[in-house]
Design an enzyme around this catalytic site. Sequence first.
Site, PDB file in Angstrom:
ATOM      1  N   ASP A 201      -2.796  17.972  24.440  1.00  0.00           N
ATOM      2  CA  ASP A 201      -2.353  18.089  25.843  1.00  0.00           C
ATOM      3  C   ASP A 201      -2.987  19.549  26.273  1.00  0.00           C
ATOM      4  O   ASP A 201      -2.613  20.620  25.621  1.00  0.00           O
ATOM      5  CB  ASP A 201      -1.013  18.230  26.022  1.00  0.00           C
ATOM      6  N   GLU A 268      -7.570  17.289  25.477  1.00  0.00           N
ATOM      7  CA  GLU A 268      -7.591  17.126  27.123  1.00  0.00           C
ATOM      8  C   GLU A 268      -8.344  18.386  27.781  1.00  0.00           C
ATOM      9  O   GLU A 268      -7.576  19.415  27.562  1.00  0.00           O
ATOM     10  CB  GLU A 268      -6.211  16.721  27.503  1.00  0.00           C
TER      11      GLU A 268
HETATM   12  C1  BGC Z   1      -0.491  15.595  30.924  1.00  0.00           C
HETATM   13  C2  BGC Z   1       0.491  15.513  31.870  1.00  0.00           C
HETATM   14  C3  BGC Z   1       1.355  16.832  31.721  1.00  0.00           C
HETATM   15  C4  BGC Z   1       0.741  17.995  31.745  1.00  0.00           C
HETATM   16  C5  BGC Z   1       1.690  18.932  31.309  1.00  0.00           C
HETATM   17  C6  BGC Z   1      -1.201  17.005  30.952  1.00  0.00           C
HETATM   18  O1  BGC Z   1      -2.435  17.040  31.161  1.00  0.00           O
HETATM   19  O2  BGC Z   1      -1.355  14.722  30.485  1.00  0.00           O
HETATM   20  O3  BGC Z   1       1.181  14.120  31.962  1.00  0.00           O
HETATM   21  O4  BGC Z   1       2.183  16.650  33.020  1.00  0.00           O
HETATM   22  O5  BGC Z   1      -0.191  18.163  30.871  1.00  0.00           O
HETATM   23  O6  BGC Z   1       2.046  18.956  30.083  1.00  0.00           O
END
Ligand code: BGC
Length: 520
Positions: A201, A268
Amino acid sequence: MSDPNWWQHAVIYQVYPRSYQDNGHDGLGDLGGVTRRLPHIAALGVDAIWISPFFRSPMADMGYDVSDYCDVDPMFGTLADFDALIAEAHRLGLKIIIDQVLSHCSDQHPWFRESRSSRSNAKADWYVWADPKPDGTAPNNWLSIFGGPAWEWDGVRMQYYMHSFLTSQPDLNLHHPEVQTALLDVIRFWLDRGVDGFRLDAVNHYFHDAQLRDNPSRPPSDAHDVPETNPYGFQEHLYDKTQPENLDFLARLRGVLDAYPGRVALGEVGDGDRSPATVALYTAGDARLHCCYTFDLFGVRFDAGLIPEVFAQFGETAFAGKACWSFSNHDVVRHVSRWAQPGDDPVALAKLAIHLLVALKGPVCLYQGEELGLPEADIAFEDLRDPYGIRFWPAFKGRDGCRTPMIWEADAPYAGFSVAKPWLPVPAAHLPLAVDRQQDDPHSVLTAYRAAIALRRSHPALALGSITFLPQQGELLAFIRETAGERLLCLFNFGRKTATWEGEAARLTLPPFGFHIARG
Ligand code: BGC
């Protein structure tokens, strides 16, 4: 032995466990529910499952605010339930990728409780603490993605702490070596439990500028990381994230993974216009992440020029298959709704989309419910649960519209998701799209998903071949996927009219949203 490079051609199915299947009769999905529904996932023919966070959490951000990285939240079950899930998944030939939120945690995590207790405790520097300006205001102009400044005042330490997301999600300070070590221990804990990889993440949020310099403003951009009504998008995020120190940490993380053959790290990256450059750095060589996904295909744009343009922006990263592609996930409006115009056939659109996705070079992610062609749900303000949506409503309604329960049986209470009232409503419009209505229908979206995924699995050119874009003809996108011994022509009509493609050897006529993948 399975192929250690399985991720290069993987189809990964994302499960948002809170909304997948409730086995506990409380209206909340759980790990037992995911295990029960594994046959559905296996029947899709995917390679792996990415499970959104199920760790102990106050659930302020639905589990992306972790208070214990090494335990399952009671809402989702127990560690034994996770062990049972992974064992059954492996038995069915499915790999398990878990979501790791290492850039921040919950303010209820014992690490943060200790850190905030004084300026001199053992974990005093484990988070990003900073003195106020002389006038008491925040140390700099950094903003939270979820609204307001990225700084929250703490009256005990008489300092601010940084939070890129909610105030209850303090950013960890990865400049501190002990923090890195603690996080890598978490990674080892789950590797030892048998996971096949991690979705990381906010992987470019791991480090901030140690000098806390102000971000400059930025001109309007086409990036889709945040809605245009969010002032976070008014800044060039030069200093609050994506710092060069991350490269060394990602190499350490990769070192840990490499001790366990065949494990994958999927990052991500939300970095606005700089996402392609960041992904290139994060996936360079074989020493950092295996692959990353970005927000580049999460916009409303849907035309024949989009994919070639995005590949051109990503350059070698995309052509080498290190960019992971997806059209939907738990953070964005479902693509059938995002892309359809009034009068469009959503079934045809969904079928085109999945065939396009599996034909792209690189790993791909699907999001639960898209295999049914689910549209975005319209949630009333009083039913909203996503703090991001509650903060920005009505200009932006948040992410609940793509997080409603999975639709299993059209005639069962709550569509077979639960016997109790679910945490988000089950939209009436979703019921006819239930799995039990689609699974034996040769014309359904679900059948098309199974066929498209099987096509990718049975054609080496789609799995691993090169990709070459042909000159665009009107609303027709054309590319070649090719490997030794196999050459496939992939054609997609993004137009709302029948169109004819004039090839060197053949003319092909495609209906609106029609597609053609065949030797040629
Ligand atoms: C996740 C989200 C989350 C955020 C904070 C992201 O990019 O995919 O769902 O709210 O990170 O952790």
